[in-house]
Design a protein around this motif. Structure first.
Motif, PDB file in Angstrom:
ATOM      1  N   ILE A  57     -42.661   5.992  14.878  1.00 25.62           N
ATOM      2  CA  ILE A  57     -42.931   4.818  14.042  1.00 25.62           C
ATOM      3  C   ILE A  57     -43.200   3.619  14.941  1.00 25.62           C
ATOM      4  N   GLN A  58     -44.356   3.009  14.766  1.00 26.78           N
ATOM      5  CA  GLN A  58     -44.712   1.845  15.577  1.00 26.78           C
ATOM      6  C   GLN A  58     -45.225   0.725  14.678  1.00 26.78           C
ATOM      7  N   PHE A  59     -44.524  -0.418  14.740  1.00 26.12           N
ATOM      8  CA  PHE A  59     -44.940  -1.598  13.997  1.00 26.12           C
ATOM      9  C   PHE A  59     -45.888  -2.441  14.849  1.00 26.12           C
ATOM     10  N   LYS A  60     -46.327  -3.546  14.264  1.00 26.78           N
ATOM     11  CA  LYS A  60     -47.255  -4.445  14.949  1.00 26.78           C
ATOM     12  C   LYS A  60     -46.686  -4.883  16.295  1.00 26.78           C
ATOM     13  N   ASN A  61     -47.569  -5.121  17.235  1.00 27.11           N
ATOM     14  CA  ASN A  61     -47.210  -5.547  18.595  1.00 27.11           C
ATOM     15  C   ASN A  61     -46.464  -4.468  19.365  1.00 27.11           C
ATOM     16  N   GLY A  62     -46.649  -3.213  18.964  1.00 31.91           N
ATOM     17  CA  GLY A  62     -46.077  -2.104  19.717  1.00 31.91           C
ATOM     18  C   GLY A  62     -44.588  -1.909  19.554  1.00 31.91           C
ATOM     19  N   ILE A  63     -43.993  -2.516  18.549  1.00 30.42           N
ATOM     20  CA  ILE A  63     -42.542  -2.403  18.330  1.00 30.42           C
ATOM     21  C   ILE A  63     -42.234  -1.046  17.715  1.00 30.42           C
ATOM     22  N   GLU A  64     -41.369  -0.263  18.380  1.00 34.78           N
ATOM     23  CA  GLU A  64     -41.084   1.093  17.954  1.00 34.78           C
ATOM     24  C   GLU A  64     -39.675   1.225  17.380  1.00 34.78           C
ATOM     25  N   VAL A  76     -41.367  -6.403  11.039  1.00 33.83           N
ATOM     26  CA  VAL A  76     -41.768  -5.278  10.185  1.00 33.83           C
ATOM     27  C   VAL A  76     -42.401  -5.745   8.867  1.00 33.83           C
ATOM     28  N   LEU A  77     -43.085  -6.872   8.909  1.00 31.65           N
ATOM     29  CA  LEU A  77     -43.705  -7.411   7.698  1.00 31.65           C
ATOM     30  C   LEU A  77     -44.852  -6.541   7.200  1.00 31.65           C
ATOM     31  N   GLU A  78     -45.508  -5.829   8.122  1.00 28.51           N
ATOM     32  CA  GLU A  78     -46.648  -4.992   7.767  1.00 28.51           C
ATOM     33  C   GLU A  78     -46.287  -3.522   7.944  1.00 28.51           C
ATOM     34  N   PRO A  79     -46.946  -2.617   7.208  1.00 29.38           N
ATOM     35  CA  PRO A  79     -46.648  -1.187   7.341  1.00 29.38           C
ATOM     36  C   PRO A  79     -46.879  -0.693   8.769  1.00 29.38           C
ATOM     37  N   PRO A  80     -46.041   0.210   9.234  1.00 21.73           N
ATOM     38  CA  PRO A  80     -46.192   0.734  10.587  1.00 21.73           C
ATOM     39  C   PRO A  80     -47.200   1.868  10.659  1.00 21.73           C
ATOM     40  N   ILE A  81     -47.547   2.234  11.879  1.00 13.88           N
ATOM     41  CA  ILE A  81     -48.294   3.469  12.135  1.00 13.88           C
ATOM     42  C   ILE A  81     -47.257   4.574  12.312  1.00 13.88           C
ATOM     43  N   ILE A  82     -47.460   5.699  11.641  1.00  9.59           N
ATOM     44  CA  ILE A  82     -46.471   6.773  11.648  1.00  9.59           C
ATOM     45  C   ILE A  82     -47.136   8.089  12.037  1.00  9.59           C
ATOM     46  N   GLN A  83     -46.429   8.862  12.867  1.00  8.98           N
ATOM     47  CA  GLN A  83     -46.943  10.166  13.286  1.00  8.98           C
ATOM     48  C   GLN A  83     -45.830  11.203  13.217  1.00  8.98           C
TER      49      GLN A  83
END
Length: 225
Positions: A57-64, A76-83
């Motif tokens: 799980i990675q949020f904006k600005n590379g925050i994991e 975490v205001l925006e949805p994260p990228i998830i794999q």
């Protein structure tokens, strides 16, 4: 070439240890993950058993997200990228919960749905998934300490009609409260999530923005004084 030459001359005992580690690496990960879920009481508060795989799980600005690390609502205001490890031909369900609303000591609204997407084909949750609860960020009330935020993915046996879940406007908090994954998984035959992760967060100045998204969540959750 020098490294390969050195590697080929390693004692047989070390080569055996290396082979054993690579063979059992997944088992080591499962044991570590399971213990972490117990340490933070995700087991039994959410699951009976821990997901086998980590959810990336990675949020904006590379925050994991990393098994109980501390993030801020503003992160975490925006949805994260998830794999996750997936089969392109299978369907999956993605869920994010606040386990500790309004407080960890008195979680009378447990669990609160922050995000719910079903019937994701493969890993393409942005295009193929059916969103039943839009991502809204997180809103831990002021003076309630750290909340646990759990994000997980379940493998579906087949495509599922989740429409009975929609009992009202999901932008109203009362329709997102009291989500019990254990009961939910039995109802839809989902079993233990295949992948998961979680983080901790407490109130910051961006939380009122989340309340506004939910028609003023603060009317339903009274902050402690």
């Amino acid at each position: 070439m020098l490294f390969r030459h050195f590697y080929n001359r390693l004692p047989l005992q070390l080569l055996s240890i290396r082979k054993h580690f690579l063979t059992n690496k997944q088992n080591y990960t499962v044991i570590k993950n399971t213990q972490t879920y117990h340490n933070y009481n995700i087991i039994p508060d959410v699951f009976d058993e821990a997901p086998n795989e980590p959810l990336i799980i990675q949020f904006k600005n590379g925050i994991e997200v990393d098994y109980g690390n501390i993030l801020q609502p503003k992160d975490v205001l925006e949805p994260p990228i998830i794999q996750w490890e997936h089969d392109a031909k299978k369907y999956y369900t993605l869920c994010m919960l606040d386990v500790d609303l309004p407080t960890r000591l008195e979680p009378i609204l447990r669990s609160f749905q922050l995000w719910f997407v079903g019937n994701i084909l493969g890993q393409n949750y942005m295009e193929t998934g059916e969103t039943y609860a839009n991502y809204i960020g997180i809103g831990p009330p002021k003076n309630t300490g750290y909340h646990r935020y759990v994000i997980f993915v379940c493998e579906q046996k087949n495509k599922i009609d989740y429409s009975p879940l929609i009992k009202g406007d999901l932008m109203l908090p009362r329709y997102r409260n009291h989500f019990n994954y254990k009961e939910f998984s039995k109802q839809y035959n989902l079993g233990i999530p295949i992948a998961g992760n979680f983080f901790l967060a407490q109130y910051d100045e961006t939380v009122p923005k989340v309340y506004k998204k939910l028609n003023n969540l603060s009317l339903f959750v009274t902050p402690l004084k």
